[in-house]
Structures are given as C-alpha cells and as structure tokens.
Design an enzyme around this catalytic site. Structure first.
Site, mmCIF file in Angstrom:
data_model
loop_
_atom_site.group_PDB
_atom_site.id
_atom_site.type_symbol
_atom_site.label_atom_id
_atom_site.label_comp_id
_atom_site.label_asym_id
_atom_site.label_seq_id
_atom_site.Cartn_x
_atom_site.Cartn_y
_atom_site.Cartn_z
ATOM 1 N N SER A 179 17.125 1.101 4.818
ATOM 2 C CA SER A 179 16.749 -0.031 5.661
ATOM 3 C C SER A 179 15.653 0.383 6.637
ATOM 4 C CB SER A 179 18.019 -0.453 6.432
ATOM 5 O OG SER A 179 17.689 -1.106 7.627
ATOM 6 N N TYR B 85 25.006 2.614 11.454
ATOM 7 C CA TYR B 85 24.456 2.133 10.173
ATOM 8 C C TYR B 85 23.051 2.717 9.963
ATOM 9 C CZ TYR B 85 22.155 -1.188 6.980
ATOM 10 O OH TYR B 85 21.433 -1.756 5.950
#
Ligand SMILES: NC(=O)c1ccc[n+]([C@@H]2O[C@H](COP(=O)([O-])OP(=O)(O)OC[C@H]3O[C@@H](n4cnc5c(N)ncnc54)[C@H](OP(=O)(O)O)[C@@H]3O)[C@@H](O)[C@H]2O)c1
Length: 270
Positions: free
Chosen positions: A147, A160
């Site tokens: 990401s 995350y």
C-alpha cells in the site's frame, strides 16, 4: 513482462491466491484463470470461495481447489502445505490483509498482532514454503500486495502500514536474490481501491486530493503486467505521481504529516 498465453509455461500450471474470496483477490483469481492457470483459492468464507471456484472452472475450463482457513492462525501455512502437497504451486499471490483502523491505543493489542500475523508472518512462511520448490524447479512467481501508506509512517493505520513496508522491502530483496534464478518477485503498491473491504471502512474522503480510488481490475492488470519486470508496480498514473512527490520531493517528516492529515480526514470522526 510475461505474455498472457505464456503464464502457465513461465510459472507452471497452478497458482495459489491467498485472500481470494472477494475484491482484489477474486479479481486476481479471474485474471489468472483467463491465463489458463489452475487455482487454489484461500480465504475464510467458504460460500464465496465455492461459488467463485465453480464459476471459474466452468467458464475457463480450469481445475480449482478451495482451502477455507484463517490466514492469521499459527498453523495456517502447515494446513496449506498439507492440502497442496500433490500440486506444484508455480505462482503465489498473497493478497489477504487485516487493517485495524483508528488511534493506535484505541485498538486492542490483539488487533495489532493480528495485522502482523496476517500481513507479514504468514506471507513470509508461505514464501519460504513455495519458493524452495520454485527454486528447485528454476521457475515461479511471487506477488505481494502492499500500500502507498507503507512509504512513510501512516497515522491511524500505523501497524498496517508497517506490515506493508515489510512486504515492500522483503519483495525487493528477494527480487534481487532470485531474478537470475527464474523466480519473479513483485510487490504491488496500491493506493485506495474500491473493494468491499475499503467501502466498508467508510472513508470520509481521500484526503482532499479528489477521488483517486481505482478499481480492482486496474490493480490486477498492472500487477500481472509487471510480473517479470519487478520489483514493484504502483497502479494508476496519479498514484505514481503523488507517491513520487511524497517520496522524492518532500522531506520525510512532511510526508508523514501530510499522510496523517489525509488519514485523520478519512477516518477520525470529529
Ligand atoms: N482496498 C484498498 O483500498 C487497498 C489499498 C492498498 C492496498 N490494498 C491491499 O490489497 C489487498 C486486498 O485488499 P482488499 O481491499 O481487497 O481487501 P481485504 O479485506 O484486505 O482482503 C480481502 C481478501 O482477503 C481475505 N482475508 C482477509 N483476512 C483473512 C484471513 N485472516 N484469513 C483468510 N483470508 C483473509 C478476505 O476473505 P475472507 O474475509 O473470506 O477471509 C478477502 O478474500 C490487501 O493486501 C490490501 O492491503 C488495498
């Protein structure tokens, strides 16, 4: 870049997609079925996996197998190893992830640990399992999902983002180790994608930059086109430009602050 028709030759006839029941993972499964690969589909929701497997095997005349399990479980990889013992996994796509959104201390510690297990520990073990066989065969592919949040510290999704940074650095290192050994490694570093999980997270807006969300088809197309070129792709032109600015034109501290402001707008309801 590997030609569509050459996928099965380049990687072997079976691919395993971890996190295949919906969103980007289901789109990977369909795209690999189009390329003629047989599929092992892994996720927790059996019904979604069953209907996807039935659809793909009928439509594309491929073999499918489903494994229903929780990828954060400590024995997940041992179970996958057992259930794939009789097939050669030539391409591993690790797509599943857990994202515990919100102020760090407002999430239980167990959520942060589950992020590590799902996003870092299990893909590491799966790579170790399948890459040994790929190296012996002298062919194979490994594709990880990451990401844009992983390019710097990202407030409200700190753990995350850190797990996704692990995926980028791991993939880059392995790409360099294995690129002359017939095993392609690629990490797909995506911005926001309209998936059921992303929509369910109820983001307020994408931080005032306009709607930069892309669709799973674009992510998968650019990732599969990038396999064999590696070590990474960033799907979407605007995502490529904005990440270039964040990484190369801004001081790192400014990038961390900007990302924090974007995520606060998206997820911290005042
Ligand atoms: N969507 C975005 O905006 C975005 C942006 C950047 C990067 N990414 C990355 O792209 C990937 C896919 O994202 P996504 O939005 O499609 O959704 P996701 O919720 O991260 O993952 C969806 C798939 O993973 C499976 N999964 C999740 N946790 C699992 C677990 N513990 N055990 C087994 N399967 C599990 C889900 O199936 P079950 O629920 O049936 O288990 C589903 O099939 C992720 O790696 C994510 O980090 C997404």
């Amino acid at each position: 870049m590997v030609d569509k028709a050459d996928f099965a030759v380049r990687y072997g006839s079976w691919a395993l997609v971890a996190g295949a029941s919906e969103g980007i993972g289901a789109t990977y499964a369909e795209a690999l079925a189009v390329r003629g690969l047989n599929l092992v589909l892994v996720a927790r929701r059996a019904e979604l996996l069953q209907s996807l497997a039935a659809k793909l095997s009928t439509k594309h005349k491929i073999e499918t197998r489903i494994i229903t399990l929780d990828l954060s479980a400590s024995n997940a990889v041992e179970q996958i190893a057992e259930e794939t013992r009789d097939v050669e996994i030539g391409l591993l796509v690790y797509n599943a992830a857990f994202s515990a959104i919100g102020p760090f201390l407002e999430r239980p510690l167990e959520d942060h640990i589950q992020e590590l297990r799902t996003n870092a520990f299990t893909p590491l073990k799966l790579i170790y399992l399948f890459a040994q066989q790929m190296m012996t065969r002298g062919r194979g592919g490994i594709l990880l999902m990451s990401s844009l949040s992983a390019f710097q510290g990202s407030a409200y999704i700190s753990t995350y983002a850190a797990t996704k940074a692990f995926n980028i650095v791991l993939a880059e290192g392995l790409w360099e180790e294995w690129r002359e050994r017939g095993v392609d490694v690629l990490v797909c570093i995506s911005g926001a994608v309209k998936t059921p999980n992303y929509v369910a997270s109820q983001p307020e807006q994408t931080g005032g930059l306009g709607d930069m969300t892309i669709v799973p088809d674009q992510v998968v197309r650019e990732a599969l086109d990038g396999l064999g070129k590696g070590p990474y792709v960033i799907p979407g032109r605007m995502n490529g430009i904005s990440s270039f600015v964040m990484r190369h034109l801004l001081p790192r501290k400014a990038a961390v602050k900007i990302m924090g402001r974007i995520l606060r707008k998206m997820y911290v309801k005042s």
